[in-house]
Design a protein around this motif. Structure first.
Motif, short mmCIF file in Angstrom:
data_model
loop_
_atom_site.label_atom_id
_atom_site.label_comp_id
_atom_site.label_asym_id
_atom_site.label_seq_id
_atom_site.Cartn_x
_atom_site.Cartn_y
_atom_site.Cartn_z
N MET A 147 0.84 -1.18 0.00
CA MET A 147 0.00 0.00 0.00
C MET A 147 0.88 1.24 0.00
O MET A 147 1.85 1.31 0.73
N ARG A 148 0.54 2.16 -0.87
CA ARG A 148 1.22 3.46 -0.88
C ARG A 148 0.17 4.56 -0.93
O ARG A 148 -0.90 4.40 -1.50
N ALA A 175 6.77 -6.72 4.30
CA ALA A 175 7.95 -7.53 4.61
C ALA A 175 8.97 -6.80 5.47
O ALA A 175 9.67 -7.42 6.26
N SER A 176 9.04 -5.46 5.34
CA SER A 176 10.11 -4.75 6.06
C SER A 176 9.66 -3.51 6.82
O SER A 176 10.50 -2.77 7.33
N GLU A 199 7.27 1.40 12.41
CA GLU A 199 6.71 0.05 12.57
C GLU A 199 5.32 -0.05 11.97
O GLU A 199 4.95 -1.09 11.44
N THR A 200 4.53 1.06 12.06
CA THR A 200 3.15 1.02 11.57
C THR A 200 2.82 2.28 10.77
O THR A 200 3.46 3.33 10.96
#
Length: 114
Positions: A1-2, A24-25, A47-48
């Motif tokens: 998602m961007r 994934a990262s 992280e989020t």
């Protein structure tokens, strides 16, 4: 998602932002000096998405409703560009650092960003 957002009242050189949630990262936040697609000034890792959005809201006054969806990253392309742009040879495992190509009308063409 961007997704992307324009900074409503810039107080620094940052006028546009992009968030890319790479499951994934982690989550990447990019800051840009131009409203046009191009190189980012900086990037940060979170992280989020909520963490990145919270920082952006505090620092740049970007409201949740200011974000707009961006197309997903095309395989082997750079996550910080809206258009499909990649390092030449990267898809074949032989990257030619400093040389780029862009997908135009279904074909990869040499690309030199301004």
């Amino acid at each position: 998602m961007r997704k992307g957002a324009q900074v409503p009242q810039p107080t620094t050189e940052v006028v546009r932002l992009m968030i890319h949630d790479d499951s994934a990262s982690g989550v990447y936040l990019f800051g840009f000096a131009s409203l046009q697609d191009g190189e980012n000034l900086w990037d940060e890792w979170y992280e989020t998405v909520a963490d990145a959005e919270s920082m952006v809201q505090q620092k740049y006054s970007v409201a949740p409703s200011d974000w707009y969806p961006l197309p997903d990253v095309v395989e082997h392309c750079q996550q910080n560009w809206i258009a499909p742009v990649r390092i030449k040879g990267q898809a074949e495992g032989n990257p030619q650092w400093g040389s780029r190509e862009k997908l135009v009308d279904g074909r990869w063409v040499d690309f030199r960003p301004e």
